[in-house]
Design a protein around this motif. Structure first.
Motif, PDB file in Angstrom:
ATOM      1  N   ASP A   1       8.357   3.006  42.278  1.00 28.06           N
ATOM      2  CA  ASP A   1       9.657   3.698  42.424  1.00 28.06           C
ATOM      3  C   ASP A   1      10.606   2.882  43.297  1.00 28.06           C
ATOM      4  N   THR A   2      10.045   2.310  44.353  1.00 25.02           N
ATOM      5  CA  THR A   2      10.855   1.566  45.323  1.00 25.02           C
ATOM      6  C   THR A   2      11.561   0.382  44.669  1.00 25.02           C
ATOM      7  N   THR A   3      10.798  -0.416  43.917  1.00 28.04           N
ATOM      8  CA  THR A   3      11.385  -1.586  43.274  1.00 28.04           C
ATOM      9  C   THR A   3      12.335  -1.165  42.160  1.00 28.04           C
ATOM     10  N   VAL A   4      11.940  -0.121  41.408  1.00 27.87           N
ATOM     11  CA  VAL A   4      12.807   0.391  40.344  1.00 27.87           C
ATOM     12  C   VAL A   4      14.162   0.783  40.933  1.00 27.87           C
ATOM     13  N   PHE A   5      14.138   1.538  42.030  1.00 28.78           N
ATOM     14  CA  PHE A   5      15.393   2.012  42.620  1.00 28.78           C
ATOM     15  C   PHE A   5      16.178   0.861  43.244  1.00 28.78           C
ATOM     16  N   THR A   6      15.479  -0.120  43.788  1.00 30.09           N
ATOM     17  CA  THR A   6      16.190  -1.279  44.349  1.00 30.09           C
ATOM     18  C   THR A   6      16.946  -2.004  43.240  1.00 30.09           C
ATOM     19  N   LEU A   7      16.331  -2.143  42.078  1.00 32.75           N
ATOM     20  CA  LEU A   7      17.024  -2.774  40.949  1.00 32.75           C
ATOM     21  C   LEU A   7      18.193  -1.897  40.485  1.00 32.75           C
ATOM     22  N   CYS A   8      17.994  -0.571  40.460  1.00 25.95           N
ATOM     23  CA  CYS A   8      19.105   0.343  40.129  1.00 25.95           C
ATOM     24  C   CYS A   8      20.262   0.120  41.106  1.00 25.95           C
ATOM     25  N   ASN A   9      19.945   0.064  42.381  1.00 22.80           N
ATOM     26  CA  ASN A   9      20.992  -0.086  43.389  1.00 22.80           C
ATOM     27  C   ASN A   9      21.666  -1.456  43.277  1.00 22.80           C
ATOM     28  N   ALA A  10      20.915  -2.454  42.823  1.00 24.11           N
ATOM     29  CA  ALA A  10      21.499  -3.784  42.606  1.00 24.11           C
ATOM     30  C   ALA A  10      22.488  -3.729  41.442  1.00 24.11           C
ATOM     31  N   ILE A  11      22.068  -3.120  40.336  1.00 25.07           N
ATOM     32  CA  ILE A  11      22.953  -3.041  39.156  1.00 25.07           C
ATOM     33  C   ILE A  11      24.230  -2.273  39.483  1.00 25.07           C
ATOM     34  N   ILE A  12      24.078  -1.128  40.153  1.00 20.69           N
ATOM     35  CA  ILE A  12      25.252  -0.318  40.509  1.00 20.69           C
ATOM     36  C   ILE A  12      26.160  -1.101  41.462  1.00 20.69           C
ATOM     37  N   SER A  13      25.565  -1.757  42.451  1.00 15.83           N
ATOM     38  CA  SER A  13      26.379  -2.487  43.436  1.00 15.83           C
ATOM     39  C   SER A  13      27.135  -3.627  42.764  1.00 15.83           C
ATOM     40  N   LEU A  14      26.497  -4.316  41.837  1.00 17.50           N
ATOM     41  CA  LEU A  14      27.166  -5.417  41.126  1.00 17.50           C
ATOM     42  C   LEU A  14      28.251  -4.885  40.192  1.00 17.50           C
ATOM     43  N   ALA A  15      27.937  -3.767  39.498  1.00 21.00           N
ATOM     44  CA  ALA A  15      28.924  -3.216  38.565  1.00 21.00           C
ATOM     45  C   ALA A  15      30.165  -2.719  39.306  1.00 21.00           C
TER      46      ALA A  15
END
Lengths: 403, 107
Positions: A245-259
């Protein structure tokens, strides 16, 4: 609910702030700011705990496990005075000297030299996955990218069979809800996850794991007598609850932050080797993990506040990472900054043992994303996932083009 | 004020005035010294701040803790007798000058 309240006349700030409402979890940062400005240590009267929201106090407490222990549980309930909701973790919820024995084994198998053998496979899978989302064009970034990657590469690295992996995220979701109060959110996930708990307990047995993964390494450590075989199974369980979950959410937060910060995505595309420090900045700016607890082992004075023994303290790392006392322009997502020194992975003896694995996955998959994706847009409102402790998304409708 | 000399593989010497840095790792990171990463921020969790301490200086340093010792087993470059994690070397007045050698790789 507000963070504005101070009990007049009291020497120490008191607040009726509730870190666990949907409203706060949707956007905690304005609340954290108020909390930080109330003082270094604020009493949360709804829960009977002290809250730390500034970098220095958070670091101080996490660096002193003798005074601020984990064996009373890292959630709100005090395992020293209440029955734990599950058998406590033998690494996360253990104190020195017992902690060192399990920590040593886990730290070794998750260390840089040990995990380097997966780099080539992780790179190949990252290329395939990024090609796939470019082919799709419109996709759900949370499901098709952020969840898909760790569920493939990390679960493979642990040594899990391909079937049944849909149980992994609900299981982690339950565990991380348990790092807060035993509220309705926790109870509903606990009830919902019972099938997954069964599957996880079964999958952690040696015969169900591959012979060359992290799980097998834990059992090999047991063969050598460093830990018991039962403990090896419990530590496989720890890898699975802590590592997905941790890595999944970190990638989610990366995508959102970049977008949401296209200038930063442009910088990353120009120099994809920034992927690793971009992930570091994501974990500072939009950390997955927001808060957990420590418990005093003796009467202490912290930030001018006197506390008794057995006092629960909520450590808000999500706020520490935005503390202007520590960070310049803390609310700016800036992939060129030196973000190391953030507390997104915790710190001290209980700092995330899998952090080099998380960096390896994030670096590789976001590096491939930066090299191959030329445009990224959100096509709908992202759907936030609500959890007492970790922040991420269940759905991120998005469009990418390659080239 | 403590002075730290970071010797690169090619013999280049980065001489740094440690200033207010709390550790030998932090002083390197603050001054962009190549070869010291300190990715975990000083928790002895990542072993990317590994250094070989110059033999002349080794007696000035505090003993290796259990946590540091365990992580030193996990360095990307070979552990030597003079290996330390520079995040665990506090700048606290115990030395005026320290010379450390950067290992071939940290990751």
């Amino acid at each position: 609910m507000s963070t504005d309240t101070i009990t007049v006349g009291a020497s120490n700030p008191v607040s009726d702030f509730d870190p666990y409402t949907d409203e706060v979890l949707a956007n905690p940062y304005p609340h954290y700011e108020k909390l930080r400005e109330l003082g270094p240590v604020v009493y949360l009267e709804l829960y009977g705990v002290y809250a730390l929201a500034r970098h220095d106090e958070v670091r101080e407490v996490l660096s002193d496990p003798a005074t601020y222990c984990s064996s009373a549980g890292v959630g709100l309930p005090n395992f020293h005075t209440e029955k734990p909701w599950r058998k406590p973790s033998i690494i996360l919820e253990a104190d020195p000297p017992y902690h060192a024995r399990t920590r040593k084994v886990v730290a070794r198998i998750l260390s840089t030299p040990s995990i380097a053998r997966w780099r080539a496979t992780f790179e190949k899978e990252a290329e395939l996955l990024v090609d796939r989302i470019i082919d799709m064009g419109e996709f759900d970034a949370a499901r098709d990218f952020c969840a898909a990657y760790p569920l493939k590469v990390f679960a493979d690295a642990v040594g899990l069979p391909a079937g049944g992996r849909e149980n992994l995220l609900p299981y982690g979701d339950m565990v991380f809800n348990g790092f807060g109060p035993m509220n309705e959110r926790f109870k509903s996930r606990l009830a919902k996850a019972q099938e997954s708990v069964q599957w996880i307990n079964n999958i952690c047995q040696r015969e169900n794991l591959s012979s060359d993964g992290l799980g097998a390494e834990l059992y090999a450590a047991a063969d050598k007598g460093e830990i018991t075989h039962e403990e090896a199974g419990m530590l496989v369980r720890t890898l699975l609850s802590a590592g997905l979950d941790t890595t999944v959410f970190t990638l989610c937060n990366a995508i959102i932050s970049l977008a949401k910060n296209p200038d930063q995505f442009e910088l990353l595309k120009k120099d994809p080797s920034l992927a690793r420090q971009m992930i570091e900045e994501v974990i500072r700016y939009e950390p997955t993990f927001h808060s957990f607890y420590r418990t005093t082992t003796r009467p202490v004075e912290l930030g001018g506040v006197k506390m008794d023994k057995n006092q629960k303290i909520v450590v808000i790392i999500g706020s520490a990472n935005r503390d202007p006392r520590r960070w310049e322009n803390p609310d700016k997502f800036d992939i060129t900054r030196k973000a190391t020194g953030h507390i997104g992975f915790g710190t001290g003896i209980h700092g995330c043992a899998g952090q080099m694995m998380a960096r390896l996955e994030g670096d590789i998959v976001m590096g491939a994303f930066a090299r191959k994706v030329s445009s990224l847009q959100l096509t709908g409102e992202p759907v936030r996932h609500f959890n007492n402790t970790v922040r991420g998304f269940t759905s991120i409708p998005a469009r990418v083009t390659g080239g | 004020m403590a002075k730290i000399v970071y010797v690169q593989l090619d013999g280049t010497r980065n001489e740094i005035d440690a200033g207010a840095a709390a550790s030998v790792m932090q002083a390197a990171v603050n001054n962009d010294v190549p070869g010291i990463i300190g990715e975990c921020g000083g928790s002895a969790m990542c072993a990317t701040c590994h250094v070989y301490v110059d033999q002349e200086c080794i007696d000035d340093l505090p003993p290796i803790s259990e946590v540091e010792n365990d992580m030193l087993q996990n360095t990307a470059s070979e552990r030597h007798e003079n290996s330390r994690l520079s995040c665990q070397l506090a700048i606290d007045g115990s030395f005026d000058e320290l010379v450390v050698h950067i290992p071939p790789t940290q990751v």
